[in-house]
Scaffold this active site. Sequence first.
Site, mmCIF file in Angstrom:
data_model
loop_
_atom_site.group_PDB
_atom_site.id
_atom_site.type_symbol
_atom_site.label_atom_id
_atom_site.label_comp_id
_atom_site.label_asym_id
_atom_site.label_seq_id
_atom_site.Cartn_x
_atom_site.Cartn_y
_atom_site.Cartn_z
ATOM 1 N N SER A 263 58.201 25.375 23.723
ATOM 2 C CA SER A 263 58.951 26.221 24.555
ATOM 3 C C SER A 263 60.280 25.203 24.886
ATOM 4 O O SER A 263 60.391 24.141 24.620
ATOM 5 C CB SER A 263 58.472 26.577 25.908
ATOM 6 O OG SER A 263 58.388 25.434 26.885
ATOM 7 N N ASP A 264 61.148 26.045 25.387
ATOM 8 C CA ASP A 264 62.584 25.219 25.584
ATOM 9 C C ASP A 264 62.246 24.674 27.180
ATOM 10 O O ASP A 264 61.221 24.851 28.000
ATOM 11 C CB ASP A 264 63.994 26.035 25.638
ATOM 12 C CG ASP A 264 65.079 25.085 25.521
ATOM 13 O OD1 ASP A 264 66.073 25.854 24.883
ATOM 14 O OD2 ASP A 264 64.941 23.991 25.906
ATOM 15 N N TRP A 265 63.320 23.811 27.669
ATOM 16 C CA TRP A 265 63.038 23.063 29.112
ATOM 17 C C TRP A 265 62.828 24.042 29.997
ATOM 18 O O TRP A 265 63.900 24.752 30.462
ATOM 19 C CB TRP A 265 64.396 22.378 29.273
ATOM 20 C CG TRP A 265 64.038 21.404 30.690
ATOM 21 C CD1 TRP A 265 64.100 21.876 31.717
ATOM 22 C CD2 TRP A 265 64.074 19.961 30.462
ATOM 23 N NE1 TRP A 265 63.887 21.152 32.743
ATOM 24 C CE2 TRP A 265 63.989 19.830 31.975
ATOM 25 C CE3 TRP A 265 64.010 18.989 29.705
ATOM 26 C CZ2 TRP A 265 63.900 18.549 32.625
ATOM 27 C CZ3 TRP A 265 63.863 17.717 30.266
ATOM 28 C CH2 TRP A 265 63.948 17.328 31.436
ATOM 29 N N GLY A 266 61.536 24.145 30.574
ATOM 30 C CA GLY A 266 61.484 25.006 31.999
ATOM 31 C C GLY A 266 61.359 26.566 31.726
ATOM 32 O O GLY A 266 61.145 27.106 32.316
#
Length: 712
Positions: A263-266
């Site tokens: 996933s991307d950050w957060g």
Amino acid sequence: MDRNQIKVLIRQMTLEEKAGQVTQLPSRYFAIQGSQLTGTETKLGISEEKKWLCGSILGKLDAVSMRNIQKENLERSRLQIPLMFMTDIVHGYQTIFPVPLAMAGSFDPGMVRECARISAKEGSAAGYQVTFSPMVDVVRDPRWGRVMESFGEDSKLNCDFGKAMVEGYQGENLKDPDRLAACVKHFAAYGAAEGGRDYNTSDVSEFRLRNKYFPPFKACIDAGVKLVMAAFEALNGIPATANPWLLQDILRKDLEFEGTVISDWGAVLELIKHGVAEEEAEAGRLALESGVQIEMATAAIVKHIEVYVKKFPHLEAILDEAVEKVLILKNELGLFEDPYRGVDPEREMRELRSPDKKRAAFHAATESAVLLENNGILPLTKETPVILTGPYAESKNILGPWSVDGIVEDAITVKDGLILKGGRIKEVIQTAYEEVTEQDSDRIVQTVASGDVVVLALGEPELWSGEAGSRSVIELPEHQISLLKKLHEHQIPVVVLLFNGRPLDLRKVKEYADAVLEMWFPGTEGGNAAAALLYGEKNPSGKLAMSFPYGSGQIPVSYDMAPTGRPKADLVQEPRYKSQYLDIPNEPLYSFGYGLSYTEYDVQVNGKIVRQEQEYLVPVKVTNLGNMTGKTVVQIYIGKKKSLVARPVKELVAYKKIELQPGKSKEIVIPIEEKTLERWIPGKGWTKEKGEYTILVSNDGQNFQRMELTVG
Ligand code: GLC
């Protein structure tokens, strides 16, 4: 380890240990000072013991800290599973190359492969094993700040440069300690954010997704990329991070990706903000079920895995698959044999910022710069008295966004570069980005004497592009334009250098300047490259990888627009009812593929197109009409006279950069791969249409030689 041993290892792991392996935490949680925030800060809410179950760490690191953290991890790990270390090495690690949008303009994927190779040497010496690069988001909206990180508006350039970067980072064997595993991003169509506003919704037809946005990912997958990063945004109504159609049907089945999805950050917890998850437990479950195998920067899965498996027993099998992907990647990196991959401070010191790497950065910067205007004032002679001014006269802030580990002190300023070249610098007057005082502009005007030239180094501050760097207008700060206008009104010869991360509205710059050299954010060697180009030691050869619009009102604009049912080019009695603007042309100010040189070239079609195996060979003769050696990029575009769909009028299918001595000609043959004729057509899938094609040959994206091709 072999696959079977990995499966045995997974069977030995507890549920929590498995959930830990799919968790990636920022290095700041492991006492590494100074790591730069690249996403929203999220309090983890897990115990120290559970924190150490994580399978990978992202962000700030060096050889010593990597060894210390890995050592503590192995002391704590019941099954001796090594940690993986990842970061954003996007256009260099400590030696910084031009931003990717600039390097795409070199039209030289081989050069960019070498830049990625060098980045891997530096990054791996510091202890990293994975880089979140290449970014291959096709972009058509320069209001979006991350266009600087992309290889531009053309799908084929994103394919070619993304593939080259994967090859440069990964090489043939990831167990080589000076290689990095690559992560292609952001899947998918993140660059189509509505309004050019970062993280905003993308709504893209399947026709465009499959013909424009997916192919660069397929090119990287075919090149062996090890990870794919899911995008932040909601694509056609469903967040990419919880989108089984995207992450499984498309990515796994159609594009045949077998690696790891991160996933991307957060972005996992952001599913709550998107409104598709009630709370964090549900967010983690949705992401896992949809096909995310590593949760970046948050800990929803590891926090709630016990609950998940009780309520949704099928999740454990999905979790096992995810863990297997992560362990396979660690195994491919050789981490089970050597968790430290030979990292030590001595190797780090030897590898980082060495002279050979800086020479490569210089070469990349000279090959990526684009000469947009020149009334003959360039190249300058070393004897030309120069007044150097503007916000980038002596600024080291030329590394550009996503150079988080770049060494700003190493950056060569324009002033440094001109002096190092032995130029005659009469005066240097550094101004601010957004304010040029009356006193400064008067001083500049009064300093200029007859025969002098002003080199005006203008541009955007670095933070005006990059992530979350969206702008509603794409103009230079007005004080910069006012200064340029004032010099023009005083008939003072002005050469404008541009330092920016996005295409800009350059109508005023074009009107007032005698020459315009687009340097982009050129990286560590920017000043040396600018000087070599200004003095003609290097002949500009870069082309634009993204159109420069007639201002924000023309956005989105790209070279590969469809003809419409009322093309403006049509000659009709009634000139009003056509697809046009009343106030500006349809074409951008500077087109994709455009770029001048200090010399002129003649590009001629040189015979008939010949089919040979799986290629169509286009014969072209190129002549250097000037008195300087130079390079130009011959571009081949294709259009279909009649098709089952309304295709773009022209699309780039091949190109070749060649160097010619003064007065010399070269007869070349540029191959069009038969596969590039295929288009995804609704209801038919990938189809190579038979019939008449138009082949357009150009070296500036604006003037074309036309050929016909019949495909049987
Ligand atoms: C950022 C970016 C992504 C980057 C990641 C890790 O928010 O969207 O491109 O790789 O976080 O820094």
